[in-house]
Design a protein around this motif. Structure first.
Motif, short mmCIF file in Angstrom:
data_model
loop_
_atom_site.label_atom_id
_atom_site.label_comp_id
_atom_site.label_asym_id
_atom_site.label_seq_id
_atom_site.Cartn_x
_atom_site.Cartn_y
_atom_site.Cartn_z
N MET A 3 -82.77 36.50 0.92
CA MET A 3 -82.61 37.83 1.48
C MET A 3 -81.57 38.57 0.65
O MET A 3 -80.63 37.99 0.15
N SER A 4 -81.73 39.85 0.49
CA SER A 4 -80.82 40.63 -0.33
C SER A 4 -79.48 40.79 0.38
O SER A 4 -79.35 40.57 1.58
N SER A 5 -78.51 41.19 -0.41
CA SER A 5 -77.18 41.35 0.17
C SER A 5 -77.15 42.52 1.16
O SER A 5 -76.39 42.49 2.12
N ILE A 6 -77.99 43.52 0.96
CA ILE A 6 -78.05 44.64 1.91
C ILE A 6 -78.56 44.12 3.25
O ILE A 6 -78.01 44.46 4.30
N GLY A 7 -79.60 43.29 3.21
CA GLY A 7 -80.13 42.72 4.44
C GLY A 7 -79.11 41.85 5.14
O GLY A 7 -78.99 41.88 6.38
N GLN A 8 -78.36 41.08 4.37
CA GLN A 8 -77.33 40.23 4.97
C GLN A 8 -76.25 41.08 5.62
O GLN A 8 -75.78 40.78 6.71
N ASN A 9 -75.86 42.17 4.94
CA ASN A 9 -74.84 43.04 5.50
C ASN A 9 -75.31 43.69 6.80
O ASN A 9 -74.56 43.81 7.76
N ILE A 10 -76.56 44.10 6.83
CA ILE A 10 -77.10 44.72 8.04
C ILE A 10 -77.16 43.72 9.18
O ILE A 10 -76.79 44.02 10.31
N LEU A 11 -77.59 42.49 8.88
CA LEU A 11 -77.65 41.47 9.93
C LEU A 11 -76.25 41.11 10.43
O LEU A 11 -76.06 40.88 11.63
N MET A 12 -75.27 41.07 9.53
CA MET A 12 -73.90 40.77 9.95
C MET A 12 -73.37 41.89 10.85
O MET A 12 -72.73 41.63 11.86
N ALA A 13 -73.65 43.15 10.48
CA ALA A 13 -73.20 44.27 11.30
C ALA A 13 -73.89 44.24 12.67
O ALA A 13 -73.27 44.51 13.70
N LEU A 14 -75.16 43.88 12.68
CA LEU A 14 -75.90 43.78 13.94
C LEU A 14 -75.32 42.68 14.81
O LEU A 14 -75.13 42.86 16.02
N ALA A 15 -75.04 41.52 14.22
CA ALA A 15 -74.46 40.42 14.98
C ALA A 15 -73.10 40.80 15.55
O ALA A 15 -72.78 40.50 16.70
N LEU A 16 -72.29 41.50 14.74
CA LEU A 16 -70.98 41.94 15.20
C LEU A 16 -71.11 42.90 16.38
O LEU A 16 -70.40 42.79 17.37
N THR A 17 -72.05 43.83 16.28
CA THR A 17 -72.28 44.79 17.37
C THR A 17 -72.73 44.08 18.63
O THR A 17 -72.25 44.37 19.73
N LEU A 18 -73.65 43.13 18.49
CA LEU A 18 -74.12 42.40 19.66
C LEU A 18 -73.00 41.57 20.27
O LEU A 18 -72.89 41.47 21.50
N ASN A 19 -72.17 40.95 19.44
CA ASN A 19 -71.06 40.16 19.97
C ASN A 19 -70.07 41.04 20.72
O ASN A 19 -69.56 40.66 21.77
N ALA A 36 -87.36 43.09 8.70
CA ALA A 36 -88.65 43.55 8.19
C ALA A 36 -88.50 44.89 7.48
O ALA A 36 -89.11 45.11 6.42
N ALA A 37 -87.67 45.78 8.03
CA ALA A 37 -87.46 47.08 7.40
C ALA A 37 -86.76 46.93 6.06
O ALA A 37 -87.11 47.60 5.09
N VAL A 38 -85.79 46.04 5.99
CA VAL A 38 -85.07 45.80 4.73
C VAL A 38 -86.02 45.22 3.70
O VAL A 38 -86.01 45.64 2.54
N ASP A 39 -86.86 44.28 4.10
CA ASP A 39 -87.81 43.68 3.16
C ASP A 39 -88.81 44.71 2.67
O ASP A 39 -89.14 44.74 1.48
N SER A 40 -89.28 45.58 3.56
CA SER A 40 -90.25 46.60 3.13
C SER A 40 -89.59 47.60 2.18
O SER A 40 -90.21 48.05 1.23
N ARG A 41 -88.33 47.95 2.43
CA ARG A 41 -87.62 48.84 1.52
C ARG A 41 -87.42 48.18 0.16
O ARG A 41 -87.55 48.83 -0.87
N THR A 42 -87.11 46.91 0.17
CA THR A 42 -86.92 46.18 -1.09
C THR A 42 -88.22 46.18 -1.89
O THR A 42 -88.20 46.42 -3.09
N GLU A 43 -89.33 45.91 -1.23
CA GLU A 43 -90.62 45.91 -1.91
C GLU A 43 -90.94 47.31 -2.45
O GLU A 43 -91.45 47.45 -3.56
N LEU A 44 -90.64 48.33 -1.66
CA LEU A 44 -90.90 49.70 -2.09
C LEU A 44 -90.06 50.04 -3.32
O LEU A 44 -90.57 50.62 -4.28
N LEU A 45 -88.79 49.64 -3.30
CA LEU A 45 -87.93 49.89 -4.45
C LEU A 45 -88.43 49.14 -5.69
O LEU A 45 -88.39 49.68 -6.80
N LYS A 46 -88.90 47.92 -5.50
CA LYS A 46 -89.43 47.16 -6.63
C LYS A 46 -90.65 47.85 -7.22
O LYS A 46 -90.81 47.91 -8.44
#
Length: 128
Positions: free
Chosen positions: A1-17, A60-70
């Motif tokens: 997973m890209s670093s952007i995706g990891q950052n988004i998931l970390m922010a999401l986990a922090l918000t949920l916590n 899924a949104a991060v992966d689709s953006r990554t594919e679009l950018l590629k």
């Protein structure tokens, strides 16, 4: 997973916590512990399910953006030469057309033209 995706998931986990910890009620020590009711268990599992669904949607949104950018990068690499040529022609049209037209006026009565002067006249014919 890209670093952007990891950052988004970390922010999401922090918000949920933070959301989960804000819903925790303080327990007084003098009262005996009671088993959790089904409403509390249901609410926490509902939050967990929502968090899981949300994180899956974000991934899924991060992966689709990554594919679009590629795809865009691949397309721009394929058209690089053409795009560079168009960019250069646009630069010439914006910055040299007035000057070439000015030079053309002095070349009209001239008998012998240099290669550069011939090139200027040809360029003006192509770009009028």
């Amino acid at each position: 997973m890209s670093s952007i995706g990891q950052n988004i998931l970390m922010a999401l986990a922090l918000t949920l916590n933070q959301f989960a910890s804000s819903n925790v009620q303080s327990v007084q020590r003098n009262k005996p512990k009671t088993p959790p009711t089904t409403a509390t268990t249901s609410a926490s599992s509902d939050i967990q399910r929502r968090g899981l669904l949300l994180s899956a949607a974000v991934a899924a949104a991060v992966d689709s953006r990554t594919e679009l950018l590629k795809r865009y990068l691949k397309k721009s690499e394929e058209n690089k030469e053409k795009n560079d040529k168009e960019r250069l022609e646009s630069f010439y049209k914006r910055n040299y057309k007035d000057y070439f037209e000015f030079v053309e006026g002095s070349l009209k009565n001239k008998d012998e033209l240099s290669e550069a002067e011939k090139g200027i006249i040809e360029w003006l014919k192509r770009n009028k």
